[in-house]
Scaffold this active site. Structure first.
Site, mmCIF file in Angstrom:
data_model
loop_
_atom_site.group_PDB
_atom_site.id
_atom_site.type_symbol
_atom_site.label_atom_id
_atom_site.label_comp_id
_atom_site.label_asym_id
_atom_site.label_seq_id
_atom_site.Cartn_x
_atom_site.Cartn_y
_atom_site.Cartn_z
ATOM 1 N N ASP A 96 -0.267 -6.034 2.201
ATOM 2 C CA ASP A 96 -1.091 -5.443 1.151
ATOM 3 C C ASP A 96 -1.002 -6.179 -0.171
ATOM 4 O OD1 ASP A 96 -1.538 -3.498 3.056
ATOM 5 O OD2 ASP A 96 -1.122 -1.812 1.709
ATOM 6 N N HIS A 251 4.022 -6.188 2.116
ATOM 7 C CA HIS A 251 3.270 -6.665 0.958
ATOM 8 C C HIS A 251 3.495 -8.164 0.775
ATOM 9 C CE1 HIS A 251 3.921 -2.348 0.342
ATOM 10 N NE2 HIS A 251 2.812 -2.363 -0.371
#
Length: 282
Positions: A96, A251
């Site tokens: 992400d 992430h």
């Protein structure tokens, strides 16, 4: 000269005097007092940022969307029916908040070395700033996911018009980078803060909403932990919780330790699971 003629002559002189005074003092006809040269020209006005979000209709954040309208949740088991599993035995790795000009190329290289495809949930303004990274993600065979324009954690509470603009504009930026034929089939709400309305909006734009079932919180650098302790914890959490069909949250933006995490994890994961990018089987 009669008294009447004297009064007429005096009145005429007064009118002439007033007109002379008006001409000397400038414009007094009800028009703008500022001269044209003092007004900023249209060319001098700052133009809005082409990709900036439109101003909100009001300065306050709207109340949370109501579900009283009967909006049905999505088909999954996550928040508001978002998907938490792939629907197969395969595990999906998701990254992400990128693309990140430093960390995204590094995670792409690690994935490439282990012949693994993943899903990248990308923030619109970073897509705009780094389209070459989006092209590389797509060229490597990874799945593209819309992660909103600017990662507002309260996105679902914004006005419907803004939400529509946000999701569409992010998709437009992705397609500007990779072309209109590359699909954006998935949407992940910032923070996983889905509502039935947000899931329905994503669906109307051709996107399934994805959540996760494994979250090692690779972003959470606890103050009493050094980098090695953080990396070991994230590796351990994934190994402890991953199952066939899991969607793992990670992430790439601003998380260099996550690169090291996957250098250690991928040999372990590939020995035990099939790692595939979404699509999910719904």
């Amino acid at each position: 000269m009669t008294r009447r003629q004297t009064r007429q002559t005096a009145a005429g002189l007064l009118v002439v005097a007033v007109l002379v005074l008006l001409g000397a003092s400038g414009r007094h006809d009800g028009g703008p007092a500022t001269s044209r040269s003092a007004m900023p020209s249209a060319a001098a006005q700052p133009s809005p940022e082409p990709s900036a979000a439109p101003p909100s209709p009001s300065p306050t954040v709207a109340a949370p969307p109501s579900t009283a309208g009967g909006v049905a949740p999505g088909p999954g088991k996550g928040v508001a029916g978002s998907l938490t599993h792939t629907g197969t035995q395969a595990v999906a790795l998701t990254f992400d908040d990128g693309p990140d000009p430093v960390n995204t190329p590094r995670i792409l290289q690690v994935l490439r070395e282990h012949h693994v495809k993943a899903t990248f949930c990308m923030v619109g303004f970073r897509v705009r700033d780094h389209p070459e990274l989006v092209r590389q993600i797509a060229a490597d065979g990874h799945t593209l996911c819309n992660h909103s324009w600017q990662h507002l954690l309260n996105l679902a509470k914004r006005e419907p018009g803004y939400i529509d603009w946000d999701l569409r504009h992010t998709n437009d930026m992705i397609h500007a980078a990779v072309g209109p034929d590359v699909p954006v089939r998935y949407f992940r709400a910032p923070g996983g803060n889905f509502t039935p309305e947000l899931v329905a909006k994503a669906k109307s734009l051709g996107m399934e909403s994805i959540y996760w079932d494994v979250d090692p919180q690779d972003w959470n650098h606890k103050p009493d932990a050094n980098a090695q302790a953080h990396i070991a914890r994230v590796v351990r959490d994934v190994q402890r919780h991953v199952r066939p069909g899991s969607i793992v949250l990670s992430h790439d933006n601003g998380q260099p330790d996550t690169i090291v995490v996957y250098q250690r994890l991928l040999p372990w994961l590939t020995q035990r699971f099939a790692l595939e990018p979404l699509p999910c089987a719904t």
